[in-house]
Motif scaffolding. Structure first.
Motif, PDB file in Angstrom:
ATOM      1  N   PRO A 291      11.000   8.075  -5.480  1.00 36.53           N
ATOM      2  CA  PRO A 291       9.631   7.769  -5.037  1.00 36.53           C
ATOM      3  C   PRO A 291       8.830   9.021  -4.680  1.00 36.53           C
ATOM      4  N   SER A 292       9.532  10.118  -4.398  1.00 32.48           N
ATOM      5  CA  SER A 292       8.847  11.348  -4.020  1.00 32.48           C
ATOM      6  C   SER A 292       8.185  12.048  -5.203  1.00 32.48           C
ATOM      7  N   THR A 293       8.374  11.526  -6.415  1.00 29.19           N
ATOM      8  CA  THR A 293       7.692  12.110  -7.567  1.00 29.19           C
ATOM      9  C   THR A 293       6.244  11.644  -7.646  1.00 29.19           C
ATOM     10  N   ILE A 294       5.899  10.618  -6.882  1.00 30.86           N
ATOM     11  CA  ILE A 294       4.521  10.127  -6.831  1.00 30.86           C
ATOM     12  C   ILE A 294       3.679  11.142  -6.048  1.00 30.86           C
ATOM     13  N   PRO A 295       2.464  11.445  -6.500  1.00 31.42           N
ATOM     14  CA  PRO A 295       1.625  12.397  -5.759  1.00 31.42           C
ATOM     15  C   PRO A 295       1.447  11.974  -4.302  1.00 31.42           C
ATOM     16  N   PHE A 296       1.397  12.957  -3.428  1.00 31.18           N
ATOM     17  CA  PHE A 296       1.236  12.829  -1.982  1.00 31.18           C
ATOM     18  C   PHE A 296       2.481  12.281  -1.287  1.00 31.18           C
ATOM     19  N   LEU A 297       3.567  12.104  -1.999  1.00 28.27           N
ATOM     20  CA  LEU A 297       4.834  11.728  -1.386  1.00 28.27           C
ATOM     21  C   LEU A 297       5.890  12.813  -1.587  1.00 28.27           C
ATOM     22  N   GLY A 298       5.475  13.999  -1.975  1.00 30.60           N
ATOM     23  CA  GLY A 298       6.391  15.097  -2.237  1.00 30.60           C
ATOM     24  C   GLY A 298       7.149  15.563  -1.011  1.00 30.60           C
ATOM     25  N   TRP A 299       6.650  15.243   0.177  1.00 28.15           N
ATOM     26  CA  TRP A 299       7.345  15.625   1.403  1.00 28.15           C
ATOM     27  C   TRP A 299       8.713  14.950   1.490  1.00 28.15           C
ATOM     28  N   GLY A 300       8.905  13.870   0.775  1.00 23.93           N
ATOM     29  CA  GLY A 300      10.208  13.203   0.773  1.00 23.93           C
ATOM     30  C   GLY A 300      11.300  14.075   0.176  1.00 23.93           C
ATOM     31  N   ASN A 301      10.916  14.989  -0.711  1.00 31.21           N
ATOM     32  CA  ASN A 301      11.899  15.905  -1.282  1.00 31.21           C
ATOM     33  C   ASN A 301      12.477  16.824  -0.215  1.00 31.21           C
ATOM     34  N   TRP A 302      11.651  17.198   0.761  1.00 37.22           N
ATOM     35  CA  TRP A 302      12.146  18.039   1.850  1.00 37.22           C
ATOM     36  C   TRP A 302      13.168  17.294   2.688  1.00 37.22           C
ATOM     37  N   LEU A 303      13.047  15.982   2.773  1.00 29.74           N
ATOM     38  CA  LEU A 303      14.052  15.190   3.483  1.00 29.74           C
ATOM     39  C   LEU A 303      15.340  15.073   2.675  1.00 29.74           C
ATOM     40  N   ALA A 304      15.214  15.058   1.374  1.00 32.95           N
ATOM     41  CA  ALA A 304      16.384  14.878   0.507  1.00 32.95           C
ATOM     42  C   ALA A 304      17.168  16.174   0.295  1.00 32.95           C
ATOM     43  N   LEU A 305      16.517  17.320   0.372  1.00 34.86           N
ATOM     44  CA  LEU A 305      17.201  18.580   0.071  1.00 34.86           C
ATOM     45  C   LEU A 305      18.421  18.843   0.958  1.00 34.86           C
ATOM     46  N   PRO A 306      18.353  18.630   2.282  1.00 38.90           N
ATOM     47  CA  PRO A 306      19.580  18.850   3.070  1.00 38.90           C
ATOM     48  C   PRO A 306      20.716  17.907   2.677  1.00 38.90           C
ATOM     49  N   LEU A 307      20.387  16.667   2.344  1.00 35.96           N
ATOM     50  CA  LEU A 307      21.426  15.737   1.899  1.00 35.96           C
ATOM     51  C   LEU A 307      22.045  16.192   0.582  1.00 35.96           C
ATOM     52  N   ILE A 308      21.221  16.708  -0.297  1.00 39.37           N
ATOM     53  CA  ILE A 308      21.721  17.190  -1.587  1.00 39.37           C
ATOM     54  C   ILE A 308      22.652  18.376  -1.381  1.00 39.37           C
ATOM     55  N   VAL A 309      22.286  19.282  -0.482  1.00 37.66           N
ATOM     56  CA  VAL A 309      23.127  20.458  -0.221  1.00 37.66           C
ATOM     57  C   VAL A 309      24.474  20.029   0.365  1.00 37.66           C
ATOM     58  N   VAL A 310      24.472  19.054   1.261  1.00 36.95           N
ATOM     59  CA  VAL A 310      25.734  18.541   1.804  1.00 36.95           C
ATOM     60  C   VAL A 310      26.576  17.939   0.680  1.00 36.95           C
ATOM     61  N   GLY A 311      25.947  17.211  -0.234  1.00 37.77           N
ATOM     62  CA  GLY A 311      26.662  16.652  -1.375  1.00 37.77           C
ATOM     63  C   GLY A 311      27.240  17.733  -2.273  1.00 37.77           C
ATOM     64  N   ILE A 312      26.487  18.812  -2.468  1.00 33.73           N
ATOM     65  CA  ILE A 312      26.991  19.925  -3.283  1.00 33.73           C
ATOM     66  C   ILE A 312      28.201  20.559  -2.619  1.00 33.73           C
ATOM     67  N   ILE A 313      28.165  20.696  -1.310  1.00 30.90           N
ATOM     68  CA  ILE A 313      29.298  21.289  -0.586  1.00 30.90           C
ATOM     69  C   ILE A 313      30.534  20.398  -0.707  1.00 30.90           C
ATOM     70  N   PHE A 314      30.369  19.081  -0.489  1.00 29.39           N
ATOM     71  CA  PHE A 314      31.508  18.178  -0.645  1.00 29.39           C
ATOM     72  C   PHE A 314      32.029  18.196  -2.082  1.00 29.39           C
ATOM     73  N   GLY A 315      31.130  18.272  -3.048  1.00 27.50           N
ATOM     74  CA  GLY A 315      31.541  18.328  -4.449  1.00 27.50           C
ATOM     75  C   GLY A 315      32.267  19.610  -4.790  1.00 27.50           C
ATOM     76  N   ALA A 316      31.851  20.713  -4.160  1.00 33.06           N
ATOM     77  CA  ALA A 316      32.519  21.990  -4.421  1.00 33.06           C
ATOM     78  C   ALA A 316      33.921  22.020  -3.814  1.00 33.06           C
ATOM     79  N   LEU A 317      34.120  21.299  -2.715  1.00 37.06           N
ATOM     80  CA  LEU A 317      35.437  21.259  -2.081  1.00 37.06           C
ATOM     81  C   LEU A 317      36.392  20.295  -2.776  1.00 37.06           C
ATOM     82  N   SER A 318      35.860  19.459  -3.651  1.00 36.78           N
ATOM     83  CA  SER A 318      36.668  18.479  -4.359  1.00 36.78           C
ATOM     84  C   SER A 318      37.332  19.113  -5.576  1.00 36.78           C
ATOM     85  N   SER A 319      38.362  18.451  -6.071  1.00 30.96           N
ATOM     86  CA  SER A 319      39.038  18.959  -7.271  1.00 30.96           C
ATOM     87  C   SER A 319      38.275  18.605  -8.542  1.00 30.96           C
TER      88      SER A 319
END
Length: 73
Positions: free
Chosen positions: A19-47
């Motif tokens: 939904p953050s791809t809709i104009p004026f809702l781009g601030w939602g990406n800032w909320l998602a970025l920390p979650l994505i980074v946590v997911g990347i860290i868990f994925g990097a620790l996985s086999s």
């Protein structure tokens, strides 16, 4: 287990990013970025690399959208 957590964080982030791809809702990406980074860290620790790669794709979508919108639009 780490791969499953990475997929979980990636799916939650994707639900926020789509939904953050809709104009004026781009601030939602800032909320998602920390979650994505946590997911990347868990994925990097996985086999397996699937969860990490999924989170990297979601990160790329969010980053491109933020770049197009100037960071906040």
């Amino acid at each position: 287990m780490g791969n499953l957590l990475a997929y979980l964080f990636g799916i939650i982030s994707l639900i926020i990013v789509i939904p953050s791809t809709i104009p004026f809702l781009g601030w939602g990406n800032w909320l998602a970025l920390p979650l994505i980074v946590v997911g990347i860290i868990f994925g990097a620790l996985s086999s397996n690399n699937g969860g990490r790669n999924f989170c990297l794709i979601v990160f790329l979508i969010a980053a491109v959208r933020l770049t197009i919108g100037g960071g906040f639009i």
